[in-house]
Design a protein around this motif. Structure first.
Motif, mmCIF file in Angstrom:
data_model
loop_
_atom_site.group_PDB
_atom_site.id
_atom_site.type_symbol
_atom_site.label_atom_id
_atom_site.label_comp_id
_atom_site.label_asym_id
_atom_site.label_seq_id
_atom_site.Cartn_x
_atom_site.Cartn_y
_atom_site.Cartn_z
ATOM 1 N N SER A 1 0.806 -1.901 -0.218
ATOM 2 C CA SER A 1 0.367 0.222 -0.042
ATOM 3 C C SER A 1 0.800 1.478 0.095
ATOM 4 O O SER A 1 0.623 1.921 -0.431
ATOM 5 N N LYS A 2 2.021 1.727 0.823
ATOM 6 C CA LYS A 2 3.031 2.802 1.055
ATOM 7 C C LYS A 2 3.750 2.906 -0.535
ATOM 8 O O LYS A 2 3.995 3.291 -0.962
ATOM 9 N N ASN A 3 4.283 1.444 -0.849
ATOM 10 C CA ASN A 3 4.890 1.919 -1.660
ATOM 11 C C ASN A 3 4.118 2.186 -3.443
ATOM 12 O O ASN A 3 4.077 3.211 -4.045
ATOM 13 N N LEU A 4 2.471 1.452 -3.561
ATOM 14 C CA LEU A 4 1.747 2.249 -4.399
ATOM 15 C C LEU A 4 1.504 3.684 -5.018
ATOM 16 O O LEU A 4 1.747 4.031 -5.573
ATOM 17 N N ARG A 5 1.139 3.704 -3.469
ATOM 18 C CA ARG A 5 0.900 5.232 -3.505
ATOM 19 C C ARG A 5 2.327 5.897 -3.581
ATOM 20 O O ARG A 5 2.286 7.240 -4.594
#
Length: 258
Positions: free
Chosen positions: A4-8
């Motif tokens: 989730s963090k990497n995608l954002r």
């Protein structure tokens, strides 16, 4: 997982909106929000598209804090690792993907264990400098190739090498595994135009980023012996030229409607 963090981080760093990313993945914008909030996780096929889109490995996308630690390595979208099968003499075999295996192939084509579970065989008189795969076709959109025919395709590493008017097996995120006559308009609008040899089927477009693998038709295997009286007339150069002109006109019309 750090998905989730990497995608954002990857999305915002490349100035891609949630709506734009959703369109590339073929999902609703709210799903992107759910991915980035950790309320939902994309399926394996969507993860592969995301990793290719941002040029990161799936391992990096899931387990490496890209924002805090930086990128491990930048992988080109055009660089793909092809999973192949070899025999006991280390000779490359042709993997057969039957109709029933087509759906599983979308998720397993990069998995060595899955690929080894599929039937393997060899054929003489094929160039030794290329990898091959055999796909069993369904439906009658490419007559006179009847359902059940095996299309043996040679691997095409770069999308730009697709030659307009030739037939290919395409492994796509949006349409699954399809066998069509392809016209390459990637440089013009980032899309491929897919045409059936059976005129009862309408042509359609596929975005370049939806293409997972490309195999140029090199041979076919069929238990149905073609009857010259029943076969369609062979396509001539004049027929092919007219088809290209008609397709260009159709694309211009599509652009006008968009």
């Amino acid at each position: 997982m750090l998905l989730s963090k990497n995608l954002r981080h990857l999305r915002t760093s490349q100035n891609i909106t949630q709506s734009e990313l959703a369109e590339k993945l073929g999902v609703q914008r709210t799903m992107i929000s759910a991915y980035e909030d950790g309320r939902s996780e994309p399926k394996l096929l969507a993860l592969k598209v995301i990793s290719e889109l941002f040029g990161v490995s799936m391992d990096e996308l899931l387990y490496h804090d890209i924002q805090e630690k930086g990128r491990k390595a930048v992988q080109s979208r055009d660089t793909k690792i092809l999973t192949i099968a070899v025999d006991e003499s280390d000779r490359e075999s042709i993997t057969m993907v039957g109709q029933k295996a087509s759906a599983g192939y979308l998720n397993g084509f990069a998995d060595p264990d899955y690929m080894e579970s599929l039937p393997q065989f060899r054929l003489p008189n094929l160039a030794s400098n290329q990898s091959y795969r055999a796909f069993e076709i369904a439906g009658d959109s490419m007559l006179p190739m009847v359902p059940g025919t095996l299309i043996v395709g040679g691997y095409v590493d770069q999308l730009r090498d697709i030659k307009s008017g030739k037939t290919y097996v395409l492994v796509t995120a949006s349409e699954g595994v399809v066998y069509k006559r392809v016209f390459n308009y990637l440089e013009e609008n980032g899309k491929l135009f897919l045409v059936s040899d059976n005129e009862h089927y309408k042509p359609y477009e596929v975005k370049g980023e939806d293409i997972l693998e490309v195999w140029e038709a090199k041979a076919f295997i069929s238990t149905d012996f073609p009857n010259p009286k029943d076969r369609n007339n062979p396509m001539t150069i004049e027929d092919l030229s007219k088809m290209i002109l008609d397709l260009r006109s159709e694309i211009v019309k599509m652009k006008g409607r968009s």
